[in-house]
Design a protein around this motif. Structure first.
Motif, PDB file in Angstrom:
ATOM      1  N   PHE A  25      -2.242  -1.721 -10.946  1.00 23.08           N
ATOM      2  CA  PHE A  25      -2.018  -2.160  -9.577  1.00 23.08           C
ATOM      3  C   PHE A  25      -0.611  -1.716  -9.214  1.00 23.08           C
ATOM      4  O   PHE A  25       0.364  -2.246  -9.733  1.00 23.08           O
ATOM      5  CB  PHE A  25      -2.146  -3.683  -9.462  1.00 23.08           C
ATOM      6  N   ALA A  26      -0.500  -0.720  -8.366  1.00 22.32           N
ATOM      7  CA  ALA A  26       0.751  -0.103  -7.911  1.00 22.32           C
ATOM      8  C   ALA A  26       1.091   1.121  -8.749  1.00 22.32           C
ATOM      9  O   ALA A  26       0.849   1.173  -9.957  1.00 22.32           O
ATOM     10  CB  ALA A  26       1.930  -1.078  -7.915  1.00 22.32           C
ATOM     11  N   ARG A  27       1.651   2.090  -8.074  1.00 24.60           N
ATOM     12  CA  ARG A  27       2.073   3.334  -8.717  1.00 24.60           C
ATOM     13  C   ARG A  27       3.106   3.037  -9.795  1.00 24.60           C
ATOM     14  O   ARG A  27       4.054   2.285  -9.560  1.00 24.60           O
ATOM     15  CB  ARG A  27       2.685   4.262  -7.664  1.00 24.60           C
ATOM     16  N   PRO A  28       2.949   3.605 -10.984  1.00 29.07           N
ATOM     17  CA  PRO A  28       3.907   3.326 -12.062  1.00 29.07           C
ATOM     18  C   PRO A  28       5.274   3.925 -11.755  1.00 29.07           C
ATOM     19  O   PRO A  28       5.390   4.923 -11.039  1.00 29.07           O
ATOM     20  CB  PRO A  28       3.264   3.990 -13.280  1.00 29.07           C
ATOM     21  N   GLY A  29       6.313   3.294 -12.316  1.00 27.26           N
ATOM     22  CA  GLY A  29       7.669   3.785 -12.093  1.00 27.26           C
ATOM     23  C   GLY A  29       7.892   5.162 -12.679  1.00 27.26           C
ATOM     24  O   GLY A  29       8.681   5.949 -12.162  1.00 27.26           O
ATOM     25  N   ARG A  30       7.176   5.457 -13.773  1.00 27.75           N
ATOM     26  CA  ARG A  30       7.247   6.780 -14.391  1.00 27.75           C
ATOM     27  C   ARG A  30       5.848   7.376 -14.424  1.00 27.75           C
ATOM     28  O   ARG A  30       4.882   6.663 -14.663  1.00 27.75           O
ATOM     29  CB  ARG A  30       7.794   6.658 -15.808  1.00 27.75           C
ATOM     30  N   ILE A  42      18.794  -6.395  14.442  1.00 25.94           N
ATOM     31  CA  ILE A  42      17.712  -6.600  13.471  1.00 25.94           C
ATOM     32  C   ILE A  42      18.241  -6.432  12.050  1.00 25.94           C
ATOM     33  O   ILE A  42      19.010  -5.509  11.757  1.00 25.94           O
ATOM     34  CB  ILE A  42      16.571  -5.597  13.738  1.00 25.94           C
ATOM     35  N   ALA A  43      17.813  -7.326  11.174  1.00 29.52           N
ATOM     36  CA  ALA A  43      18.214  -7.283   9.768  1.00 29.52           C
ATOM     37  C   ALA A  43      16.960  -7.344   8.892  1.00 29.52           C
ATOM     38  O   ALA A  43      15.840  -7.536   9.387  1.00 29.52           O
ATOM     39  CB  ALA A  43      19.137  -8.454   9.442  1.00 29.52           C
ATOM     40  N   THR A  44      17.151  -7.191   7.588  1.00 28.10           N
ATOM     41  CA  THR A  44      16.009  -7.249   6.678  1.00 28.10           C
ATOM     42  C   THR A  44      16.379  -7.901   5.355  1.00 28.10           C
ATOM     43  O   THR A  44      17.514  -7.767   4.879  1.00 28.10           O
ATOM     44  CB  THR A  44      15.422  -5.845   6.419  1.00 28.10           C
ATOM     45  N   VAL A  45      15.420  -8.623   4.798  1.00 30.51           N
ATOM     46  CA  VAL A  45      15.515  -9.164   3.443  1.00 30.51           C
ATOM     47  C   VAL A  45      14.554  -8.363   2.584  1.00 30.51           C
ATOM     48  O   VAL A  45      13.335  -8.407   2.792  1.00 30.51           O
ATOM     49  CB  VAL A  45      15.142 -10.659   3.404  1.00 30.51           C
ATOM     50  N   THR A  46      15.088  -7.602   1.647  1.00 24.46           N
ATOM     51  CA  THR A  46      14.248  -6.754   0.807  1.00 24.46           C
ATOM     52  C   THR A  46      13.778  -7.520  -0.432  1.00 24.46           C
ATOM     53  O   THR A  46      14.305  -8.573  -0.772  1.00 24.46           O
ATOM     54  CB  THR A  46      15.011  -5.515   0.328  1.00 24.46           C
ATOM     55  N   GLY A  47      12.779  -6.961  -1.106  1.00 30.20           N
ATOM     56  CA  GLY A  47      12.460  -7.401  -2.453  1.00 30.20           C
ATOM     57  C   GLY A  47      13.449  -6.790  -3.425  1.00 30.20           C
ATOM     58  O   GLY A  47      14.399  -6.091  -3.011  1.00 30.20           O
ATOM     59  N   PRO A  48      13.292  -7.016  -4.728  1.00 28.87           N
ATOM     60  CA  PRO A  48      14.193  -6.408  -5.714  1.00 28.87           C
ATOM     61  C   PRO A  48      14.206  -4.889  -5.550  1.00 28.87           C
ATOM     62  O   PRO A  48      13.152  -4.241  -5.595  1.00 28.87           O
ATOM     63  CB  PRO A  48      13.573  -6.815  -7.056  1.00 28.87           C
ATOM     64  N   LEU A  49      15.374  -4.323  -5.367  1.00 28.66           N
ATOM     65  CA  LEU A  49      15.449  -2.899  -5.042  1.00 28.66           C
ATOM     66  C   LEU A  49      15.197  -1.989  -6.233  1.00 28.66           C
ATOM     67  O   LEU A  49      15.138  -0.770  -6.080  1.00 28.66           O
ATOM     68  CB  LEU A  49      16.802  -2.584  -4.397  1.00 28.66           C
ATOM     69  N   ALA A  50      15.018  -2.571  -7.420  1.00 29.05           N
ATOM     70  CA  ALA A  50      14.570  -1.768  -8.562  1.00 29.05           C
ATOM     71  C   ALA A  50      13.068  -1.501  -8.485  1.00 29.05           C
ATOM     72  O   ALA A  50      12.555  -0.630  -9.189  1.00 29.05           O
ATOM     73  CB  ALA A  50      14.889  -2.488  -9.870  1.00 29.05           C
ATOM     74  N   VAL A  51      12.368  -2.244  -7.629  1.00 25.25           N
ATOM     75  CA  VAL A  51      10.914  -2.115  -7.494  1.00 25.25           C
ATOM     76  C   VAL A  51      10.597  -1.071  -6.427  1.00 25.25           C
ATOM     77  O   VAL A  51      11.127  -1.127  -5.305  1.00 25.25           O
ATOM     78  CB  VAL A  51      10.275  -3.467  -7.125  1.00 25.25           C
ATOM     79  N   ALA A  52       9.715  -0.132  -6.759  1.00 20.06           N
ATOM     80  CA  ALA A  52       9.407   0.973  -5.841  1.00 20.06           C
ATOM     81  C   ALA A  52       8.869   0.472  -4.502  1.00 20.06           C
ATOM     82  O   ALA A  52       9.221   1.008  -3.444  1.00 20.06           O
ATOM     83  CB  ALA A  52       8.398   1.910  -6.495  1.00 20.06           C
ATOM     84  N   ALA A  53       8.025  -0.552  -4.523  1.00 19.23           N
ATOM     85  CA  ALA A  53       7.454  -1.066  -3.277  1.00 19.23           C
ATOM     86  C   ALA A  53       8.555  -1.575  -2.347  1.00 19.23           C
ATOM     87  O   ALA A  53       8.505  -1.361  -1.125  1.00 19.23           O
ATOM     88  CB  ALA A  53       6.456  -2.176  -3.575  1.00 19.23           C
ATOM     89  N   SER A  54       9.563  -2.245  -2.901  1.00 21.57           N
ATOM     90  CA  SER A  54      10.676  -2.737  -2.088  1.00 21.57           C
ATOM     91  C   SER A  54      11.438  -1.580  -1.462  1.00 21.57           C
ATOM     92  O   SER A  54      11.798  -1.618  -0.278  1.00 21.57           O
ATOM     93  CB  SER A  54      11.630  -3.580  -2.951  1.00 21.57           C
ATOM     94  N   GLN A  55      11.675  -0.547  -2.249  1.00 22.19           N
ATOM     95  CA  GLN A  55      12.384   0.625  -1.741  1.00 22.19           C
ATOM     96  C   GLN A  55      11.607   1.289  -0.603  1.00 22.19           C
ATOM     97  O   GLN A  55      12.184   1.681   0.411  1.00 22.19           O
ATOM     98  CB  GLN A  55      12.600   1.629  -2.871  1.00 22.19           C
TER      99      GLN A  55
END
Length: 346
Positions: A163-168, A198-211
Motif C-alpha cells: 500500500f503506497a509506492r515504496p521509498g526505494r 494560506i498555510a499548510t500542516v504537512t505530514g512527516p516530510l520523510a514520507v513520500a505522500a506528505s512530500q
C-alpha cells in the motif's frame, strides 16, 4: 454416540460422481464441467461435508490466509512496539485498510493474519513465516520510507503487494494515490473561497505522500500568485495537528485558510482555532485529507480530499491473489485519483 463427519466418499455417492471428481471440485481444479461442479457443491451442502484444511493444503500448496503486515524501519523497544501497535489501531486509516482487504478476501474464502514488523527481528519473522507456508503472501502497509521489508520480501521471491509506492524501487506491485492532485484540489478550493493568506500542516516530510501533497499544494498556489506558503510539519495525529496549528498562528496570525495533510491533524487544527477565538470557516477555512470517519464527527464537519482507501486496499488484495495464483507474474502499479468532498469547514 456422535455422528461420524461426512467424507469425500459420502459426497461422491450423494452426487453420483467419482471421489476423484469431488476432490477436484473441492480443491478448485478448473478442468471440471460447471454443471458437475454445481452438482458436487449441492451434494456438499446436503451432506454437510467440510474439507480437511491440512490435507487440502498439501494438495493445493495454499493456506487460504495472507499476512497483513504493518511495517516500519525502527529498532524499537518492547514499550515502543506496543505504542506503535496502539497508534495503528487508533488510526481510522488502518481500519479502512482492513475493511477493504477483508471485503475482498472473505467472499473468496481467504482470511488475513495481522502481523507487525517494527524491528529487524520482527521483519525476519515475517519472511520466515511466509517461507514456511504460514500464509500465501503479504499485504504490506509501510509506515517509513526506509522500511527494508519490501526489499526482503522481493529478494526472497515471496508474493507481496504494497500500500503506497515504496521509498526505494523494488520489483513488487503496489497501489497508491495521485497525492499531488490531492494537494492541488485543496489549494484550488481555498482560493475559490477567497482565502489569501494560506498555510499548510504537512505530514512527516520523510514520507513520500506528505512530500507529494505539499508539492501539489505549493505548485498550485504559486500558479495563482502565492510564492510563499507557511508550512508546519505534523505527524498525522491530532496532537501534532494542534501543535502545528499553534505554531502557524503564532508566526502568521492573519492566516485565513489551512490545508492539513490528514483529517486527524485537521481536527487538531480546528480545536486550536476554536481555542483562539477563530471561527471555522468564517475566519479560517480548513481542508483535511483522507475523508475518514473523523471528517464527519469533527465539528464543523471537515471539507477534505477523499482517498478511496477501501477500494485501494481491495485492489491490493486482488493483485496479491493474482500473484499467488500465477495469473499475474510481473509487478504492476495502480494509481487512484483523489476527490474533493465539500462539507462545512471550508
Amino acid at each position: 454416540m456422535s455422528r461420524q463427519a461426512p467424507t469425500l466418499e459420502d459426497v461422491a455417492r450423494e452426487a453420483g460422481v467419482s471421489r476423484a471428481t469431488v476432490s477436484r471440485v473441492v480443491n478448485g481444479v478448473r478442468n471440471v464441467d460447471p454443471a458437475i461442479q454445481d452438482l458436487v457443491r449441492r451434494a456438499i451442502e446436503r451432506t454437510g461435508y467440510a474439507p480437511n484444511q491440512a490435507a487440502r493444503q498439501l494438495v493445493t500448496r495454499r493456506t487460504t490466509t495472507v499476512a497483513l503486515v504493518v511495517s516500519g524501519a525502527g529498532d524499537a523497544s518492547d514499550t515502543e512496539q506496543n505504542a506503535f501497535a496502539a497508534r495503528v489501531f487508533a488510526d481510522p486509516f488502518f481500519g479502512r485498510v482492513v475493511g477493504g482487504v477483508v471485503g475482498h478476501l472473505r467472499p473468496r474464502g481467504m482470511h488475513p493474519v495481522l502481523m507487525f514488523a517494527e524491528t529487524p527481528e520482527a521483519r525476519q519473522e515475517v519472511v520466515a513465516y511466509l517461507r514456511q507456508g504460514g500464509a500465501d503472501g503479504a499485504l504490506v502497509v509501510s509506515t517509513h520510507p526506509d522500511d527494508p521489508l519490501p526489499a526482503l520480501l522481493a529478494g526472497a521471491g515471496l508474493p507481496a503487494v504494497l500500500f503506497a509506492r515504496p521509498g526505494r524501487p523494488v520489483p513488487l506491485s503496489y497501489v497508491d494515490l495521485a497525492h499531488r492532485d490531492g494537494g492541488r484540489l485543496a489549494a484550488e478550493h481555498l482560493l475559490e473561497r477567497g482565502c489569501r493568506r494560506i498555510a499548510t500542516v504537512t505530514g512527516p516530510l520523510a514520507v513520500a505522500a506528505s512530500q507529494e501533497r505539499l508539492a501539489g499544494f505549493r505548485d498550485t498556489l504559486a500558479r495563482h500568485g502565492h510564492p510563499c506558503v507557511p508550512v508546519a510539519e505534523g505527524g498525522f495525529t491530532v496532537d501534532s495537528g494542534m501543535a502545528a496549528m499553534t505554531s502557524l498562528l503564532d508566526e502568521h496570525p492573519d492566516t485565513d485558510g489551512v490545508f492539513t495533510a490528514n483529517d486527524l491533524m485537521a481536527q487538531g487544527a480546528v480545536q486550536v482555532l476554536r481555542d483562539h477565538g477563530r471561527r471555522v470557516p468564517r475566519d479560517v477555512a480548513v481542508v483535511g485529507f483522507d475523508d475518514s470517519s473523523v471528517a464527519v464527527t469533527c465539528r464543523p464537519r471537515l471539507t477534505t480530499v477523499r482517498q478511496p482507501v477501501e477500494e485501494m486496499a481491495a485492489t491490493m488484495a486482488r493483485l496479491l491473489d493474482e500473484h499467488i495464483k500465477g495469473a499475474r507474474t510481473e509487478p504492476t502499479s495502480v494509481i487512484f485519483d483523489p476527490e474533493l468532498v465539500v462539507r462545512d469547514s471550508a
